[in-house]
Motif scaffolding. Structure first.
Motif, PDB file in Angstrom:
ATOM      1  N   HIS A  96     -21.275  27.970  -9.094  1.00  0.00           N
ATOM      2  CA  HIS A  96     -19.861  27.885  -9.469  1.00  0.00           C
ATOM      3  C   HIS A  96     -19.005  28.588  -8.424  1.00  0.00           C
ATOM      4  CE1 HIS A  96     -21.382  27.213 -13.741  1.00  0.00           C
ATOM      5  NE2 HIS A  96     -20.749  26.108 -13.395  1.00  0.00           N
ATOM      6  N   HIS A 115     -15.658  13.673 -12.559  1.00  0.00           N
ATOM      7  CA  HIS A 115     -15.689  15.094 -12.182  1.00  0.00           C
ATOM      8  C   HIS A 115     -16.889  15.799 -12.808  1.00  0.00           C
ATOM      9  CE1 HIS A 115     -14.449  19.234 -11.505  1.00  0.00           C
ATOM     10  NE2 HIS A 115     -14.688  19.442 -12.784  1.00  0.00           N
ATOM     11  N   HIS A 156     -19.846  17.465 -10.742  1.00  0.00           N
ATOM     12  CA  HIS A 156     -20.090  18.908 -10.911  1.00  0.00           C
ATOM     13  C   HIS A 156     -21.560  19.164 -11.265  1.00  0.00           C
ATOM     14  CE1 HIS A 156     -18.989  23.054 -12.341  1.00  0.00           C
ATOM     15  NE2 HIS A 156     -20.085  22.854 -13.074  1.00  0.00           N
ATOM     16  N   MET A 196     -16.817  22.678  -8.076  1.00  0.00           N
ATOM     17  CA  MET A 196     -17.722  23.566  -8.801  1.00  0.00           C
ATOM     18  C   MET A 196     -17.002  24.682  -9.552  1.00  0.00           C
ATOM     19  SD  MET A 196     -20.456  21.914  -8.289  1.00  0.00           S
ATOM     20  CE  MET A 196     -21.530  23.021  -9.228  1.00  0.00           C
TER      21      MET A 196
END
Ligand SMILES: [Zn+2]
Length: 180
Positions: free
Chosen positions: A146, A132, A136, A155
């Protein structure tokens, strides 16, 4: 909303997400908004033209390989740096109790993704969390902002339990909007 006879696209998409959080209706989801104060732009990425050439100075081989694979969605070529190509992004490790599992640093010349072994060998040492974090951060290198945690996305600003390990349909929509 219905009473007025007008439902904005954004409102309709938000409603669809609420009713179907796991992408049951996968057809044609739109992009997610950025968190307040952020935006998505090609200029805020590590991509050079439509290419992202990376160099690996990190020990986290599985998360890197995974991130490169799941973000290879057809519009930006993600490939190792080689003779005759210019390096756009370098993966590096560091260790510090600074509250960040990793971060992307864009600057003139080569950009960096720093993975924090303080957490990736500790609290987030499981495979899903490591993947992850790499996915990201590579998302940032691809220009992704984000996303609010009310939208299905890799995100989000925080690492959650059982985090998503590949771009969601929303993330794909954001990627296509930026790079088509
Ligand atoms: Zn981030």
């Amino acid at each position: 909303m219905r009473a007025t006879g007008r439902v904005t696209a954004a409102a309709a998409l938000a409603a669809a997400l609420l009713l179907s959080p796991h992408g049951a209706a996968a057809a044609a989801v739109g992009p997610a908004p950025c968190v307040r104060g952020e935006s998505e732009a090609r200029g805020d990425s590590s991509v050079d033209g439509k290419e992202l050439r990376w160099e690996d100075d990190s020990k986290y081989n599985d998360p890197l390989k995974w991130a490169h694979k799941v973000w290879s969605l057809g519009l930006v070529k993600i490939a190792p740096d080689g003779a005759g190509s210019v390096n756009d992004l370098e993966w590096r490790d560091y260790s510090k109790a600074d509250g960040h599992a990793g971060y992307w640093q864009g600057k003139p010349g080569v950009d960096y993704i720093y993975l924090n072994s303080y957490y990736l060998d500790g609290r987030y040492k499981d495979r899903a969390s490591r993947r992850h974090v790499a996915v990201h951060e590579l998302g940032h290198a691809l220009g992704m902002c984000h996303k609010p945690d009310t939208w299905a996305s890799v995100m989000w600003t925080k690492v959650v339990d059982n985090p998503p390990t590949e771009p969601t349909h929303r993330d794909e929509a954001n990627y296509r909007k930026l790079w088509k």
